[in-house]
Write an enzyme that holds these catalytic residues in place. Structure first.
Site, PDB file in Angstrom:
ATOM      1  N   CYS A  74       0.859  -1.190   0.000  1.00  0.00           N
ATOM      2  CA  CYS A  74       0.000   0.000   0.000  1.00  0.00           C
ATOM      3  C   CYS A  74       0.886   1.228   0.000  1.00  0.00           C
ATOM      4  O   CYS A  74       1.903   1.234   0.684  1.00  0.00           O
ATOM      5  CB  CYS A  74      -0.810   0.070   1.282  1.00  0.00           C
ATOM      6  SG  CYS A  74      -2.174  -1.039   1.306  1.00  0.00           S
ATOM      7  N   GLU A  94       1.578  -3.793  -5.616  1.00  0.00           N
ATOM      8  CA  GLU A  94       0.513  -4.787  -5.540  1.00  0.00           C
ATOM      9  C   GLU A  94      -0.716  -4.297  -6.316  1.00  0.00           C
ATOM     10  O   GLU A  94      -1.010  -3.105  -6.327  1.00  0.00           O
ATOM     11  CB  GLU A  94       0.154  -4.953  -4.055  1.00  0.00           C
ATOM     12  CG  GLU A  94      -0.364  -6.295  -3.701  1.00  0.00           C
ATOM     13  CD  GLU A  94      -0.407  -6.494  -2.194  1.00  0.00           C
ATOM     14  OE1 GLU A  94       0.428  -7.245  -1.684  1.00  0.00           O
ATOM     15  OE2 GLU A  94      -1.241  -5.880  -1.536  1.00  0.00           O
TER      16      GLU A  94
HETATM   17  N1  ACO Z   1      -4.567  13.812 -10.911  1.00  0.00           N
HETATM   18  C1  ACO Z   1      -3.749  13.653 -11.969  1.00  0.00           C
HETATM   19  N2  ACO Z   1      -2.486  13.200 -11.873  1.00  0.00           N
HETATM   20  C2  ACO Z   1      -2.038  12.872 -10.654  1.00  0.00           C
HETATM   21  C3  ACO Z   1      -2.834  13.026  -9.491  1.00  0.00           C
HETATM   22  C4  ACO Z   1      -4.144  13.520  -9.659  1.00  0.00           C
HETATM   23  N3  ACO Z   1      -4.953  13.719  -8.627  1.00  0.00           N
HETATM   24  N4  ACO Z   1      -2.120  12.640  -8.414  1.00  0.00           N
HETATM   25  C5  ACO Z   1      -0.906  12.239  -8.883  1.00  0.00           C
HETATM   26  N5  ACO Z   1      -0.869  12.393 -10.236  1.00  0.00           N
HETATM   27  C6  ACO Z   1       0.243  12.044 -11.124  1.00  0.00           C
HETATM   28  C7  ACO Z   1       0.810  13.304 -11.760  1.00  0.00           C
HETATM   29  O1  ACO Z   1       1.400  12.954 -12.978  1.00  0.00           O
HETATM   30  C8  ACO Z   1       1.851  13.690 -10.750  1.00  0.00           C
HETATM   31  O2  ACO Z   1       2.895  14.462 -11.288  1.00  0.00           O
HETATM   32  P1  ACO Z   1       2.683  16.056 -11.432  1.00  0.00           P
HETATM   33  O3  ACO Z   1       2.112  16.563 -10.152  1.00  0.00           O
HETATM   34  O4  ACO Z   1       4.062  16.544 -11.716  1.00  0.00           O
HETATM   35  O5  ACO Z   1       1.734  16.231 -12.576  1.00  0.00           O
HETATM   36  C9  ACO Z   1       2.408  12.358 -10.345  1.00  0.00           C
HETATM   37  O6  ACO Z   1       1.280  11.492 -10.314  1.00  0.00           O
HETATM   38  C10 ACO Z   1       3.107  12.334  -9.022  1.00  0.00           C
HETATM   39  O7  ACO Z   1       2.397  13.128  -8.117  1.00  0.00           O
HETATM   40  P2  ACO Z   1       2.883  13.298  -6.626  1.00  0.00           P
HETATM   41  O8  ACO Z   1       2.562  14.681  -6.159  1.00  0.00           O
HETATM   42  O9  ACO Z   1       4.282  12.858  -6.502  1.00  0.00           O
HETATM   43  O10 ACO Z   1       1.946  12.219  -5.913  1.00  0.00           O
HETATM   44  P3  ACO Z   1       1.188  12.341  -4.521  1.00  0.00           P
HETATM   45  O11 ACO Z   1       2.087  12.782  -3.435  1.00  0.00           O
HETATM   46  O12 ACO Z   1      -0.053  13.110  -4.700  1.00  0.00           O
HETATM   47  O13 ACO Z   1       0.870  10.789  -4.228  1.00  0.00           O
HETATM   48  C11 ACO Z   1      -0.523   8.876  -4.352  1.00  0.00           C
HETATM   49  C12 ACO Z   1       0.303   9.906  -5.154  1.00  0.00           C
HETATM   50  C13 ACO Z   1       0.387   8.201  -3.320  1.00  0.00           C
HETATM   51  C14 ACO Z   1      -1.104   7.839  -5.261  1.00  0.00           C
HETATM   52  C15 ACO Z   1      -1.640   9.698  -3.631  1.00  0.00           C
HETATM   53  O14 ACO Z   1      -2.530  10.193  -4.602  1.00  0.00           O
HETATM   54  C16 ACO Z   1      -2.440   8.915  -2.602  1.00  0.00           C
HETATM   55  O15 ACO Z   1      -1.976   8.698  -1.496  1.00  0.00           O
HETATM   56  N6  ACO Z   1      -3.667   8.529  -2.953  1.00  0.00           N
HETATM   57  C17 ACO Z   1      -4.569   7.855  -2.020  1.00  0.00           C
HETATM   58  C18 ACO Z   1      -4.133   6.447  -1.741  1.00  0.00           C
HETATM   59  C19 ACO Z   1      -3.912   5.660  -3.002  1.00  0.00           C
HETATM   60  O16 ACO Z   1      -4.753   5.634  -3.883  1.00  0.00           O
HETATM   61  N7  ACO Z   1      -2.754   4.992  -3.059  1.00  0.00           N
HETATM   62  C20 ACO Z   1      -2.377   4.140  -4.156  1.00  0.00           C
HETATM   63  C21 ACO Z   1      -3.062   2.843  -4.042  1.00  0.00           C
HETATM   64  S1  ACO Z   1      -2.362   1.579  -5.043  1.00  0.00           S
HETATM   65  C22 ACO Z   1      -1.260   0.781  -3.981  1.00  0.00           C
HETATM   66  O17 ACO Z   1      -1.333   1.038  -2.819  1.00  0.00           O
HETATM   67  C23 ACO Z   1      -0.283  -0.171  -4.521  1.00  0.00           C
END
Ligand code: ACO
Ligand code: ZN
Length: 554
Positions: free
Chosen positions: A413, A447
Site C-alpha cells: 500500500c 501490488e
Molecule cells: N490527478 C492527476 N495526476 C495525478 C494526481 C491527480 N490527482 N495525483 C498524482 N498524479 C500524477 C501526476 O502525474 C503527478 O505528477 P505532477 O504533479 O508533476 O503532474 C504524479 O502522479 C506524481 O504526483 P505526486 O505529487 O508525486 O503524488 P502524490 O504525493 O499526490 O501521491 C498517491 C500519489 C500516493 C497515489 C496519492 O494520490 C495517494 O496517497 N492517494 C490515495 C491512496 C492511493 O490511492 N494509493 C495508491 C493505491 S495503489 C497501492 O497502494 C499499490
C-alpha cells in the site's frame, strides 16, 4: 417507506442495455421526499468550486437523522436563515458515474424531488443479476486469494461493518426498538506509553491493509528488445501484432478512472458509507474519503483527533491536548534508514510496532478504498517518510511492503497524506521503493489492483524513468537493461509504453518509439523543481527474517 405507486410498470418500458429490465422510474409529482430510501437514484444539487451548481444523479446509500452539532461548534450567526426542516434527515449519496471518493452526506434540501427518481432494484432483479454474473465469471461474487498471498483471517472490515450495521440500525429513526447506542467498555483512546508492547494494545479493533492479487494491469512481454540509434526499442521476436492490447487515450483512461469508482467494490453495504468526516492530524484538518474501521464509538464524530507522532486517536481536542502533554514520540518508531535535507525514511516492523502500524492502517484506510482489510500487520514492513522541523519528524506518507512477497511486489500500500498530495512526495515514495529493490537486486512492482491515483502516480514515475533512460542511452538498450537499471518489471515497462502509444509495429516486429508528445511531456516534467531520492543517503540492508519470524501465527 416502500414505493407504492411506481409510475412505470415494473420491468416494462425501456430495456437496459444488456437486456436487463429498465429501472422503475417515478415521474415527478408521484413521490415525495418521504419515499426517498436507500437504493433509490435521485438528482442531487452539487455545489461546484466556481460557486455554480450542478444537478447530478446519485444513489442513496444510507440515511440518518441530522447529527447534533458538536458542543464545540460555534453558534450559528444571528442572521443565518432558519434551518430547513428537510435537512433533519441526511442522505449518503454516491454520484452515479463519479469516483466513490466524492460520496457524501447531504441534507434533504439538496435532493431534487421535482425530477424523476429511480426506485431501488427489487431482490428478484438483484438475484437474477447475480446469477448472470455468477455464470459469466464463476466465483466472482466470492473473492478468492491467490496461493502465496497473505491469508484471509477474520476480516476486520466484516467485523467493523457488522458493528456499524447494528449501530446504524439503532440510530436510524425508522429502526424498530431504537435504543441509545451503548459505548463498549474498551477502545476509549487511552494513552499508550509503550508503543512496542503488544500485550498492552489499548486501541484494538483496527486493521491492516492487504490485497487480493487480482486485476493485474501488467501486460507481460518480458522478452528483451533492442533500441536503435533513434532511441527506439526493437521488440521483435515473440510479439504478435494482433495481440497488441487496445490502447486508450490518456483522456479516455482518466475518464474511465474518474467514473469507475473503486476497483474493488466494498464487501458490505455498510462499508460503502463513510463513517468519519474529518481527521485532524497535527495542524491539518483533512476530509476523509472512505470508510475506515475505527471503533464504532468513534464513528460519526465530526472530527477525530490524531496524535501525529504516535497516531493514537481521540474524540475531542481536549483529550488530544492532554495526551500531547505526555506523548514523547517525535518520529515514527523505527530505524532511520535515510536522511537527506529534511527528508527521512523510517523502517518499521509491523510485528514489533503493532499498535502504531495498525493505527497507520486505520488512517490510510480513510483514503484507500480498493484494499481488503486484514487485522494483522505482522507480515509487513512500513517505510515512513517524514519532514523534519523544530517540532519533530512529521509524517508525510508511507508505503508498506510484504516481508516476503511470492508475487515479487515491492509495495503493498502506498499513501501520501492528503494534505501533502500533489507536491511530488508520492513520486519520492515510489522512487524510494525502487531504490530498496535495487539494493535487493530485484525487480519490483506495486501490488494490484492499483487505485486510480496510484496508477497515475506510478504511470508518471515509470514514464519518467523509461524516457530518461532512452534519452540518455547512446547505444541500443534492451528491455532487459531498462528493467535491470530501474528495477521496474518488464510488464510495467511494456504497459507504460503501450499506454503512451509508444509501441509501434515496424518491419515485422515491435519497437518502442519516443513520440513528440511524450518528449514534450518529459521536458515539462523535467522543468519542474522536484524532490528526489539521493541513493547515497540510503543506509539499508534488506532485513532478513527467519522461518519462525515469518510464521505469523495463523
Ligand atoms: N490527478 C492527476 N495526476 C495525478 C494526481 C491527480 N490527482 N495525483 C498524482 N498524479 C500524477 C501526476 O502525474 C503527478 O505528477 P505532477 O504533479 O508533476 O503532474 C504524479 O502522479 C506524481 O504526483 P505526486 O505529487 O508525486 O503524488 P502524490 O504525493 O499526490 O501521491 C498517491 C500519489 C500516493 C497515489 C496519492 O494520490 C495517494 O496517497 N492517494 C490515495 C491512496 C492511493 O490511492 N494509493 C495508491 C493505491 S495503489 C497501492 O497502494 C499499490
Ligand atoms: Zn502521541
Amino acid at each position: 417507506m416502500a414505493p407504492s405507486t411506481p409510475s412505470t410498470p415494473h420491468g416494462g418500458g425501456r430495456a437496459g442495455s444488456e437486456g436487463s429490465p429498465a429501472p422503475t422510474v417515478a415521474a415527478p409529482g408521484t413521490y415525495t421526499i418521504e419515499d426517498v430510501i436507500s437504493g433509490v437514484k435521485i438528482f442531487v444539487r452539487k455545489p461546484l468550486p466556481n460557486g455554480q451548481e450542478e444537478q447530478r444523479k446519485a444513489e442513496i446509500l444510507s440515511t440518518r437523522p441530522k447529527p447534533k452539532p458538536s458542543a464545540f461548534a460555534p453558534p450559528p450567526p444571528p442572521d443565518a436563515p432558519p434551518p430547513d426542516p428537510r435537512d433533519d434527515t441526511e442522505y449518503y449519496v454516491h454520484y452515479v458515474e463519479f469516483n466513490k471518493r466524492l460520496d457524501e452526506w447531504v441534507g434533504g434540501s439538496r435532493l431534487i424531488t421535482d425530477k424523476e427518481m429511480e426506485w431501488p432494484k427489487t431482490k428478484d432483479e438483484d438475484k437474477k443479476k447475480k446469477e448472470k454474473v455468477g455464470k459469466a465469471t464463476p466465483g466472482a461474487s466470492t473473492p478468492t486469494r491467490q496461493a502465496g498471498s497473505p491469508r484471509p483471517t477474520g476480516s476486520l472490515l466484516k467485523k467493523a461493518a457488522t458493528k456499524a450495521a447494528s449501530a446504524v440500525g439503532k440510530a436510524h429513526p425508522l429502526a424498530k426498538g431504537t435504543s441509545k447506542g451503548k459505548v463498549p467498555q474498551k477502545s476509549k483512546g487511552k494513552d499508550q506509553s509503550d508503543l512496542g508492547n503488544d500485550e498492552d494494545d489499548d486501541q484494538d479493533e483496527d486493521g491492516d491493509l492487504s490485497v487480493d492479487a487480482d486485476g493485474d494491469v501488467s501486460m507481460g512481454g518480458s522478452d528483451g528488445g533492442e533500441i536503435d540509434g533513434d532511441g527506439e526499442i526493437d521488440l521483435s521476436g515473440p510479439q504478435n501484432p494482433q495481440a497488441a492490447p487496445k490502447v486508450f487515450s490518456k483522456k479516455q483512461e482518466i475518464e474511465k478512472l474518474r467514473t469507475s469508482g473503486s476497483m474493488t467494490q466494498s464487501h458490505s453495504e455498510v462499508s460503502r458509507v463513510k463513517n468519519l468526516d474529518k481527521l485532524q492530524i497535527g495542524k491539518h484538518e483533512v476530509e476523509t474519503w472512505y470508510f475506515s474501521p475505527y471503533p464504532i464509538e468513534y464513528a460519526h464524530l465530526p472530527v477525530l483527533y490524531i496524535c501525529e507522532f504516535c497516531l493514537l486517536y481521540y474524540p475531542t481536542f481536549t483529550q488530544l491536548k492532554r495526551h500531547r502533554s505526555k506523548c514523547t514520540l517525535l518520529h515514527p518508531p523505527g530505524n532511520e534508514i535515510y536522511r537527506h535535507d529534511n527528508i527521512s525514511f523510517f523502517e518499521i516492523d509491523g510485528r514489533r510496532q503493532r499498535t502504531w502500524c495498525r493505527n497507520l492502517c486505520l488512517i490510510s484506510k480513510c483514503f484507500l478504498d480498493h484494499k481488503t482489510l486484514y487485522y494483522d500487520v505482522d507480515p509487513f514492513m512500513y517505510y515512513c517518510m517524514t519532514i523534519k522541523d523544530e517540532f519533530g519528524c512529521h509524517l508525510i506518507g508511507y508505503f508498506s511492503k510484504e516481508k516476503e512477497s511470492a508475487e515479487g511486489y515491492n509495495v503493498a500500500c502506498i499513501l501520501t497524506l492528503p494534505q501533502h498530495q500533489r507536491k511530488g512526495y508520492g513520486r519520492v515514495l515510489i522512487e524510494f521503493s525502487y531504490e530498496l529493490s535495487k539494493v535487493e537486486g530485484k525487480l519490483g512492482s506495486p501490488e494490484k489492483p492499483l487505485s486510480d491515483l496510484g496508477l497515475l502516480g506510478y504511470r508518471a514515475y515509470w514514464q519518467e524513468k523509461i524516457v530518461e533512460l532512452l534519452l540518455n542511452s547512446d547505444d541500443e538498450i534492451s528491455l532487459e537493461e531498462i528493467a535491470q537499471k530501474t528495477s521496474i518489471t518488464h510488464g510495467d515497462i511494456m504497459h507504460t509504453c503501450q499506454a503512451l502509444q509508444m509501441i509501434k509495429y515496424y518491419k515485422g516486429g515491435h519497437i518502442i518509439h519516443l513520440t513528440d508528445a511524450v518528449l514534450e511531456q518529459h521536458r515539462k516534467t523535467m522543468s519542474k523543481n522536484r524532490r528526489s531520492i539521493d541513493p547515497t543517503a540510503l543506509k539499508w540492508k534488506p532485513p532478513v527474517f527467519s522461518r519462525a519470524q515469518l510464521a505469523f501465527g495463523f
